[in-house]
Design an enzyme around this catalytic site. Sequence first.
Site, PDB file in Angstrom:
ATOM      1  N   CYS A  89       0.829  -1.204   0.000  1.00 10.36           N
ATOM      2  CA  CYS A  89       0.000   0.000   0.000  1.00 10.36           C
ATOM      3  C   CYS A  89       0.868   1.260   0.000  1.00 10.36           C
ATOM      4  CB  CYS A  89      -0.870   0.049   1.250  1.00 10.36           C
ATOM      5  SG  CYS A  89      -1.894  -1.403   1.461  1.00 10.36           S
TER       6      CYS A  89
ATOM      7  N   ARG B 165       4.738   0.358  -6.175  1.00 11.27           N
ATOM      8  CA  ARG B 165       4.752  -0.490  -4.981  1.00 11.27           C
ATOM      9  C   ARG B 165       3.816  -1.688  -5.113  1.00 11.27           C
ATOM     10  NH1 ARG B 165       6.597   2.526  -0.223  1.00 11.27           N
ATOM     11  NH2 ARG B 165       5.328   1.220   1.116  1.00 11.27           N
TER      12      ARG B 165
ATOM     13  N   TRP C 191      -3.081  -2.588  -1.524  1.00 14.17           N
ATOM     14  CA  TRP C 191      -2.738  -3.959  -1.914  1.00 14.17           C
ATOM     15  C   TRP C 191      -3.477  -4.833  -0.904  1.00 14.17           C
ATOM     16  CZ3 TRP C 191      -0.586  -8.463  -0.090  1.00 14.17           C
ATOM     17  CH2 TRP C 191      -0.103  -9.363  -1.048  1.00 14.17           C
TER      18      TRP C 191
ATOM     19  N   ASN D  93      -1.421   1.557   5.958  1.00 13.17           N
ATOM     20  CA  ASN D  93      -0.556   0.546   5.351  1.00 13.17           C
ATOM     21  C   ASN D  93      -0.141  -0.375   6.490  1.00 13.17           C
ATOM     22  OD1 ASN D  93       1.361  -0.923   4.003  1.00 13.17           O
ATOM     23  ND2 ASN D  93       2.803   0.776   3.712  1.00 13.17           N
ATOM     24  N   GLY D  94      -0.330  -1.688   6.329  1.00 11.75           N
ATOM     25  CA  GLY D  94       0.057  -2.619   7.384  1.00 11.75           C
ATOM     26  C   GLY D  94      -1.066  -3.599   7.665  1.00 11.75           C
TER      27      GLY D  94
ATOM     28  N   GLU E 134      17.939 -16.842  -9.489  1.00  9.34           N
ATOM     29  CA  GLU E 134      17.490 -15.474  -9.769  1.00  9.34           C
ATOM     30  C   GLU E 134      16.910 -15.361 -11.188  1.00  9.34           C
ATOM     31  OE1 GLU E 134      16.759 -12.984  -8.138  1.00  9.34           O
ATOM     32  OE2 GLU E 134      16.921 -11.250  -9.445  1.00  9.34           O
TER      33      GLU E 134
ATOM     34  N   LYS F  11      13.104 -14.205 -12.037  1.00  7.55           N
ATOM     35  CA  LYS F  11      12.781 -13.090 -12.941  1.00  7.55           C
ATOM     36  C   LYS F  11      11.750 -13.535 -13.966  1.00  7.55           C
ATOM     37  CE  LYS F  11      13.899 -10.440 -11.168  1.00  7.55           C
ATOM     38  NZ  LYS F  11      14.569 -10.385  -9.935  1.00  7.55           N
TER      39      LYS F  11
ATOM     40  N   GLU G 217       8.160 -14.189 -12.315  1.00  6.79           N
ATOM     41  CA  GLU G 217       7.408 -13.066 -11.747  1.00  6.79           C
ATOM     42  C   GLU G 217       6.877 -12.089 -12.792  1.00  6.79           C
ATOM     43  OE1 GLU G 217       9.602 -10.638  -8.964  1.00  6.79           O
ATOM     44  OE2 GLU G 217      11.422 -10.820 -10.149  1.00  6.79           O
TER      45      GLU G 217
ATOM     46  N   HIS H 129      18.103 -35.745  -9.452  1.00  2.99           N
ATOM     47  CA  HIS H 129      17.321 -36.128  -8.268  1.00  2.99           C
ATOM     48  C   HIS H 129      15.867 -35.703  -8.391  1.00  2.99           C
ATOM     49  CE1 HIS H 129      20.998 -37.396  -6.330  1.00  2.99           C
ATOM     50  NE2 HIS H 129      21.536 -36.289  -6.818  1.00  2.99           N
TER      51      HIS H 129
ATOM     52  N   LYS I 296       6.227  -4.125  -4.667  1.00  2.00           N
ATOM     53  CA  LYS I 296       7.655  -3.831  -4.696  1.00  2.00           C
ATOM     54  C   LYS I 296       8.285  -4.046  -3.330  1.00  2.00           C
ATOM     55  CE  LYS I 296      11.538  -2.453  -6.315  1.00  2.00           C
ATOM     56  NZ  LYS I 296      12.265  -3.536  -7.006  1.00  2.00           N
TER      57      LYS I 296
HETATM   58  C1  F6R Z   1      12.077 -10.088  -7.017  1.00  5.64           C
HETATM   59  C2  F6R Z   1      11.919  -9.141  -5.940  1.00  5.64           C
HETATM   60  C3  F6R Z   1      11.591  -9.654  -4.599  1.00  5.64           C
HETATM   61  C4  F6R Z   1      12.401  -8.894  -3.536  1.00  5.64           C
HETATM   62  C5  F6R Z   1      11.953  -9.309  -2.139  1.00  5.64           C
HETATM   63  C6  F6R Z   1      12.792  -8.672  -1.061  1.00  5.64           C
HETATM   64  O1  F6R Z   1      12.382  -9.464  -8.212  1.00  5.64           O
HETATM   65  O2  F6R Z   1      12.039  -7.969  -6.133  1.00  5.64           O
HETATM   66  O3  F6R Z   1      11.789 -11.020  -4.515  1.00  5.64           O
HETATM   67  O4  F6R Z   1      13.747  -9.176  -3.732  1.00  5.64           O
HETATM   68  O5  F6R Z   1      10.617  -8.957  -1.955  1.00  5.64           O
HETATM   69  O6  F6R Z   1      12.698  -7.292  -1.110  1.00  5.64           O
HETATM   70  P1  F6R Z   1      13.755  -6.371  -0.395  1.00  5.64           P
HETATM   71  O7  F6R Z   1      15.057  -6.600  -1.065  1.00  5.64           O
HETATM   72  O8  F6R Z   1      13.232  -4.989  -0.561  1.00  5.64           O
HETATM   73  O9  F6R Z   1      13.796  -6.806   1.036  1.00  5.64           O
END
Ligand code: F6R
Length: 612
Positions: free
Chosen positions: A2, A27, A73, A99-100, A485, A489, A492, A508, A607
Amino acid sequence: MCGIVGYIGDKNVYPILIGGLQRLEYRGYDSAGIAIFNEDLKVYKCKGKVSDLENYVASKDVHGTVGMGHTRWATHGEPNDTNAHPHTSMNGNFVLVHNGIIENYAEIKSDLIKKGIVFKTETDTEVLCNLIEFYYEKGENVSAELAVRMALSKIVGAYGIVVFCKNEPDKLIAARKGSPLVVGIGRGEYFLASDATPIVEYTDSMIYLNDEDVAIVSKDGLTLKTIQNDPVAFKVTKVDLSIGDLEKGNFEHFMLKEIFEQPKTIADTFRGRIKADQSDIVLGGLIDVFPKLLAADRIIIIGCGTSWHAALVGEYMIEEYARIPVEVEYASEFRYRKPILGEKDVVIAISQSGETADTLAALKMAKEMGATILGVCNVVGSSISRETDGGVYTHAGVEIGVASTKAFTAQVTVMIMLALKLAKEKGTIAPELYGSLIRDLAEVPGKVKSILVKHPHIKEIAEKYKDAVNALYLGRGYLFPVALEGALKLKEISYIHAEGYAAGEMKHGPIALVDTNLPVVVVAAKDSYYEKIVSNIQEVKARKGNIIAVVTEGDSHLKEMCNDVFEIPKSHPAIAPLLAIIPLQLFSYYIAVLRGCNVDQPRNLAKSVTVE
Ligand code: F6R
């Protein structure tokens, strides 16, 4: 998650709120709303994008100089017009954005229902709004501020809130616990926001609220106190953020812009930390705690998602070169699994946002258990960075694309510098190797540039695989976290199911997935695992899987064996993650664009995950 924006002053509030909400879109959210006061209180909110809200209010009265906005959100209650914020109290005295998560909302709600209070929504936020009104109406001479503080003292959970009371229209009340909130200071005006991005075009002077701070802002000034009514001294921070940082420029998406920024951001991460003659590394934010790091029995690195992947690179490198035992933990598991921790442990939290709820809570727990706690954060002044005993900022600049790209390479850069510095101070690395690894790191920006110029080729390959349903990513050693990673990517932003695996684990289980339809992305640069990963490629090939490999330039052997290759310049294996991830970021990006996905705001994702 949020986003909050609020304003009180002389300006017309509507453009500030709408512009702020647009800046907060990154966000992640599913509905948006605003409340504006001008003789009476007007609340407009709807499911969907900020642009939907703009259309909705197009013919409405939006005049006023005080107000608040919110992007929601959903946590409690589905995303719809009713559950969107702002929420108003039953008798309409209060309006609030939040927010929360309020954990004890059900209990409070049933108490309030027994007292005759009627609820309109399924949200936890409305409960807080009505609790405030309940205290306000129940007591004699209870001000809005006192009612807010009384209500907050009953709340279990996390909140960043902005509250407005119709009977005291000359002020906004803001408070935080666990969810970030910043106060922007203008001339005869104040801004409130969940981060600096929506207000930076108006002011660079900000106060980051601490947990349990309550800020009361009016045109005439600011009062800061605790929930218990004790005065709090505040520190004004100058935020170094420009509007250009918040815009896409000539790029189609923020994600693409951020991928292309990496030659600069990686250099920014090591700038001033690698000595000019490239003979040593200086990590200023760790100087005071370095003796503790060197004497540590164990380093535990915590994080979530991409940050957790960067932690894995750190683990491999610190153990190999500094010979200090390292464990990497998901913050969400670590905080609840009753780990054994003591004074000889150092816990490092990696977090782009510095606000991830699980990482922050795990860190606080480690602190309570006596460990030294450090942070590797991107957002300056974020909650994690303020909680720690020391740390390193990644200096990657604002990351707006939900899929983390430049933050990852910045985090890995910090891990490499930390591992090397520890190794040097412990005497576990030969001086020549130390010097040559620093030089290799200094060459990374140039090498990343040389990968980025090949983006048309990567796009062509993406075209071939854009209709895949599943994908498998394999890597070994330092390139195993890169496989994880790369898979993250892809899934997501393109919604293709992708699994990252240690290549040695393939037999395995995952090998059962291999058929003519499965793209298998193998990160296979030339390192000590090379022969082994070539065998894994043979195994996939024998089962007719499609192999896309990240290979070292000039590797004609793998070029012949694999269906497609992305070439990366030669480098030391420990540095290679910084190069190998670049084509995989672009590969996911192009696939997602070709599939018509919303690359910068993928569905359901936020985000910064500020609730657990
Ligand atoms: C993936 C991504 C998330 C963040 C995760 C941690 O692309 O962005 O997996 O890496 O939510 O976020 P931070 O680094 O802000 O703690």
